[in-house]
Design an enzyme around this catalytic site. Structure first.
Site, PDB file in Angstrom:
ATOM      1  N   GLU A 252      33.574  24.634  10.547  1.00 15.66           N
ATOM      2  CA  GLU A 252      32.941  24.308   9.260  1.00 15.66           C
ATOM      3  C   GLU A 252      33.638  23.059   8.757  1.00 15.66           C
ATOM      4  OE1 GLU A 252      30.455  25.898   8.061  1.00 15.66           O
ATOM      5  OE2 GLU A 252      30.531  27.814   9.126  1.00 15.66           O
ATOM      6  N   CYS A 286      32.892  21.696   0.080  1.00 16.85           N
ATOM      7  CA  CYS A 286      32.291  21.025   1.236  1.00 16.85           C
ATOM      8  C   CYS A 286      30.796  20.870   1.007  1.00 16.85           C
ATOM      9  CB  CYS A 286      32.610  21.741   2.537  1.00 16.85           C
ATOM     10  SG  CYS A 286      32.150  23.448   2.519  1.00 16.85           S
TER      11      CYS A 286
HETATM   12  C1  UN1 Z   1      33.442  25.255   1.018  1.00 12.11           C
HETATM   13  O1  UN1 Z   1      33.390  24.386   0.164  1.00 12.11           O
HETATM   14  O2  UN1 Z   1      34.258  25.180   1.986  1.00 12.11           O
HETATM   15  O3  UN1 Z   1      28.173  27.156  -0.926  1.00 12.11           O
HETATM   16  C2  UN1 Z   1      32.647  26.499   0.964  1.00 12.11           C
HETATM   17  C3  UN1 Z   1      29.212  27.006  -1.607  1.00 12.11           C
HETATM   18  C4  UN1 Z   1      30.248  28.084  -1.537  1.00 12.11           C
HETATM   19  C5  UN1 Z   1      31.133  27.892  -0.373  1.00 12.11           C
HETATM   20  C6  UN1 Z   1      31.676  26.530  -0.176  1.00 12.11           C
HETATM   21  N1  UN1 Z   1      29.588  29.362  -1.444  1.00 12.11           N
HETATM   22  O4  UN1 Z   1      29.400  26.037  -2.322  1.00 12.11           O
END
Ligand code: UN1
Length: 496
Positions: A252, A286
């Site tokens: 990820e 992210c």
């Molecule tokens: C991340 O930023 O690594 O969809 C995960 C989202 C959250 C998860 C983000 N449920 O923004």
């Protein structure tokens, strides 16, 4: 303050006060703990303990494994407020988002409990008389989780809850920036584990450390799956190590998420969605919105509305009712400033983006979120900068907007604001967004746990959390059973 929360969650002072690695709260720069980081050669002992735990855990019936996860979800519910507060202290997230992160852990526990009775395989029609074929899913082995500072507990839970019901132990390397929340999760987990005589010791372990610990996990032949969240650079180094020994990885990595904003869109909704996804978590998800691709017909209006919304945002102490907290550290601030300088050099017009509250918090890095109008999707726009910078690009026709959406190396999340069904369906079609997540009339961030989460291209291709992501945590076996008195061969081969 933080020690009271840690001790309430069951973390002992020897764990968080006696190491030589300081942990600073991004809220005010204060040192809130000192932990010991492991050396590379200490990781092997943890993996050995996990491998032993696997031998016992893989034999516990899956619904019973689910029961342990159900209890863990209960304990998280009981301690949601404290754990959420600790997330805020360690990451700088505002209270609602710290609590939201714990809720995400609870949700994945619930999901995994259901899953523990639904690890279904297929039955397959055999071409041979008197034969059955089926597919069986077995526990995989030791799962390593490497997580980032920005979702210090939820990402671990996304992996750990399914990994546990699938019959695997977990070894966790959290970010060196957020070891305290990891210690707290581990303490809560051990409390639940103590109620389960059939759960072997070391079912869940934390290995605090830096890059060397991550590499040791990637290289260890007893680790069957490495699930890593972090930068594309990290993934590029880690993935070949795991692949070289034919183990699995779930990656990820970076995102560079866009919104296409069309003239038919509900602009009130769009502006609210932009605000949450570009400014929320100080742009450090992210899934944060980084690129706004807006139709020329509404561009001026949208920018004006955004600027007035940005001016009204309350920035400050994340536990005092504000909407935007600090960046994680000085390096993040410097990276943001470097990106803004580059954007100017590439013809961008910058609004906001300055440091603020420096007098009140001289050791912390609060910024006003930035809007940058760009003449083109230039180099800086193609790069992920983990900060609240929203690049704005104009477009004239829809096909051009989709090309811009897909015109970066990352492929995590994307969204379209439109009330035109043709545009919406095209965006979600094979020729539309090339991302793992493509949303309509909601922002790119804040996904629910029910869907598989992850993305394509430089994002690494991994999927975790909901849907059938559990299959990555199990090994698939194909079974052919002959219940006849003959031995027919497949493909009609006669061998006598
Ligand atoms: C991340 O930023 O690594 O969809 C995960 C989202 C959250 C998860 C983000 N449920 O923004």
């Amino acid at each position: 303050m933080v020690s009271r929360v840690l001790e309430g969650l069951g973390v002992s002072s020897t764990e968080y006060q006696q190491g030589d690695h300081p942990v600073h709260s991004p809220i005010n720069g204060e040192c809130i703990g000192r932990v010991r980081l492991l050396e590379r050669d200490e990781v092997a002992a943890s993996v050995a303990r996990a491998a032993e735990a696997f031998q016992a855990w893989c034999q516990v019936p899956a619904p019973r494994r689910g029961e342990l996860v159900r209890r863990f979800g209960d304990v998280l519910r009981q301690h949601k407020a404290e754990l959420g507060e600790l997330v805020s202290w360690e990451t700088g997230k505002i209270q609602a988002e710290g609590l939201g992160e714990v809720q995400e852990m609870i949700d994945i526990c619930d999901f995994a409990v259901g899953l523990s009775r639904q690890l279904y395989g297929l039955t397959i029609a055999s071409e041979r008389p008197g034969h059955h074929m089926r597919e069986t899913w077995h526990p995989l082995g030791v799962v390593a989780v490497i997580s980032a500072f920005n979702f210090p507990v939820a990402v671990w839970a996304w992996n750990t809850a399914p990994a546990l019901v699938c019959g695997n132990p977990v070894v966790w390397k959290p970010s060196e920036k957020t070891p305290l929340t990891a210690l707290a999760c581990q303490a809560l987990f051990e409390r639940v584990q103590a109620e389960f005589p059939e759960a072997p010791a070391h079912l869940s372990q934390v290995c605090l450390g830096g890059r060397a610990v991550g590499e040791a996990l990637a290289d260890d032949p007893r680790v069957a799956l490495v699930s890593a969240t972090g930068s594309t650079r990290m993934g590029r180094e880690l993935a070949p190590k795991v692949a070289a020994r034919f183990a699995r990885s779930i990656l990820e990595l970076g995102g560079n998420n866009a919104m296409i904003l069309t003239p038919s869109a509900d602009l009130d909704l769009a502006v609210r969605a932009i605000l949450f996804s570009a400014v929320g978590t100080a742009g450090q998800r992210c899934t944060s919105l980084r690129r706004l691709i807006v139709h020329d017909a509404v561009r001026e209006e949208v920018i004006a509305r955004l600027k007035s919304a940005y001016r009204a945002i309350r920035i400050g102490h994340p536990l005092h009712g504000n909407l935007v907290g600090p960046l994680i550290d000085k390096a993040a601030y410097e990276a943001m400033q470097a990106a803004l300088r580059q954007a100017r050099d590439e013809g961008g017009v910058v609004f906001g983006g300055e440091r603020c509250l420096a007098e009140e918090f001289p050791e912390a890095w609060y910024v006003t979120p930035a809007i940058v109008e760009m003449p083109a999707q230039s180099a800086v726009v193609c790069r992920e900068t983990f900060a609240p910078i929203l690049y704005v690009l104009g477009y004239r026709d829809f096909a051009e907007a989709v090309v811009l959406n897909n015109g970066v190396s990352q492929g995590l999340s994307s969204c379209l604001f439109s009330n035109d069904v043709r545009e919406a369906e095209t965006f979600m079609s094979a020729t539309g967004s090339d991302c793992g997540i493509a949303n309509i009339n909601i922002g790119p961030s804040g996904a629910e746990i029910g869907g598989a989460f992850g993305g394509e291209k430089d994002t690494g291709g991994g999927r975790e959390s909901g849907s059938d992501a559990w299959k990555a945590y199990m090994r698939r076996q194909t079974n052919t059973v002959n219940y006849s008195r003959e031995l027919p061969l497949a493909q009609g081969i006669v061998f006598d």
